[in-house]
Design a protein around this motif. Sequence first.
Motif, PDB file in Angstrom:
ATOM      1  N   GLU A   4       0.850  -1.183   0.000  1.00 32.01           N
ATOM      2  CA  GLU A   4       0.000   0.000   0.000  1.00 32.01           C
ATOM      3  C   GLU A   4       0.886   1.234   0.000  1.00 32.01           C
ATOM      4  OE1 GLU A   4      -3.905  -0.170   2.349  1.00 32.01           O
ATOM      5  OE2 GLU A   4      -2.588   1.134   3.519  1.00 32.01           O
ATOM      6  N   VAL A  62      -3.183   3.783  -2.460  1.00 34.50           N
ATOM      7  CA  VAL A  62      -3.310   2.810  -3.542  1.00 34.50           C
ATOM      8  C   VAL A  62      -2.723   1.493  -3.056  1.00 34.50           C
ATOM      9  CG1 VAL A  62      -2.628   2.270  -5.915  1.00 34.50           C
ATOM     10  CG2 VAL A  62      -3.119   4.636  -5.276  1.00 34.50           C
ATOM     11  N   ARG A  63      -3.452   0.423  -3.293  1.00 37.91           N
ATOM     12  CA  ARG A  63      -2.938  -0.910  -2.978  1.00 37.91           C
ATOM     13  C   ARG A  63      -2.406  -1.538  -4.261  1.00 37.91           C
ATOM     14  NH1 ARG A  63      -6.710  -4.571  -1.639  1.00 37.91           N
ATOM     15  NH2 ARG A  63      -8.287  -3.360  -2.693  1.00 37.91           N
ATOM     16  N   SER A  66      -0.859  -5.141  -6.233  1.00 42.14           N
ATOM     17  CA  SER A  66      -0.753  -6.599  -6.219  1.00 42.14           C
ATOM     18  C   SER A  66       0.688  -6.989  -5.891  1.00 42.14           C
ATOM     19  CB  SER A  66      -1.153  -7.170  -7.579  1.00 42.14           C
ATOM     20  OG  SER A  66      -0.236  -6.735  -8.577  1.00 42.14           O
ATOM     21  N   THR A 120      -0.807  -4.475 -10.856  1.00 34.77           N
ATOM     22  CA  THR A 120      -2.197  -4.047 -10.705  1.00 34.77           C
ATOM     23  C   THR A 120      -2.279  -3.103  -9.517  1.00 34.77           C
ATOM     24  OG1 THR A 120      -3.005  -6.154 -11.575  1.00 34.77           O
ATOM     25  CG2 THR A 120      -4.585  -4.795 -10.389  1.00 34.77           C
ATOM     26  N   TYR A 179      -4.931  -0.878  -7.141  1.00 35.17           N
ATOM     27  CA  TYR A 179      -6.327  -0.792  -6.718  1.00 35.17           C
ATOM     28  C   TYR A 179      -6.569   0.584  -6.108  1.00 35.17           C
ATOM     29  CZ  TYR A 179      -5.960  -5.778  -7.397  1.00 35.17           C
ATOM     30  OH  TYR A 179      -5.736  -7.016  -7.943  1.00 35.17           O
ATOM     31  N   GLY A 212     -11.999   1.484  -5.966  1.00 33.17           N
ATOM     32  CA  GLY A 212     -12.812   0.441  -6.590  1.00 33.17           C
ATOM     33  C   GLY A 212     -12.370   0.033  -7.982  1.00 33.17           C
ATOM     34  N   ALA A 253      -9.460  -1.513 -10.628  1.00 31.60           N
ATOM     35  CA  ALA A 253      -8.279  -2.375 -10.704  1.00 31.60           C
ATOM     36  C   ALA A 253      -7.532  -1.956 -11.966  1.00 31.60           C
ATOM     37  CB  ALA A 253      -8.670  -3.844 -10.760  1.00 31.60           C
ATOM     38  N   ARG A 262      -4.392  -1.734 -14.543  1.00 31.53           N
ATOM     39  CA  ARG A 262      -3.280  -2.586 -14.977  1.00 31.53           C
ATOM     40  C   ARG A 262      -2.138  -1.731 -15.518  1.00 31.53           C
ATOM     41  NH1 ARG A 262      -2.395  -7.300 -13.700  1.00 31.53           N
ATOM     42  NH2 ARG A 262      -1.590  -7.837 -15.721  1.00 31.53           N
ATOM     43  N   ASP A 292      -7.405   1.290 -17.038  1.00 27.28           N
ATOM     44  CA  ASP A 292      -8.556   0.560 -16.512  1.00 27.28           C
ATOM     45  C   ASP A 292      -9.001  -0.389 -17.619  1.00 27.28           C
ATOM     46  OD1 ASP A 292     -11.046  -0.382 -15.739  1.00 27.28           O
ATOM     47  OD2 ASP A 292     -11.749   1.554 -15.010  1.00 27.28           O
TER      48      ASP A 292
END
Length: 106
Positions: A3, A26-27, A29, A34, A36, A39, A41, A43, A55
């Motif tokens: 994060e 922002v989170r 992967s 990716t 997040y 809401g 996701a 790339r 998006d």
Amino acid sequence: MAERIMYIQLKTGYNTDRGPAWISRVRFSKSWRTAYFRGLALRQVSGLFDANFVDPETGDEYWLSGPKRDRTDGRYSSEQPSVDADVIEEYEAFLAGAPLPDRENG
């Protein structure tokens, strides 16, 4: 999931650095490919003119980067991003010289 507090700007549909922008949490992967955000996701992509994330559902392009202490996040615009309420204290501390959370070493 990692994060980070990031600068995010929507590029699609706007002239260079004129899209809405945010300082937000922002989170990412495990692969960091990716992101997040609100809401979405997003790339990671390469080879785009002015964006580094897309998006996949809408095709909207975004620029994500670490915030700059001198507040020049929008390279060609002096418009300031909106700052999400949950990161205001950390962001203001960063502007005053403190490291961002999880970025103590760079």
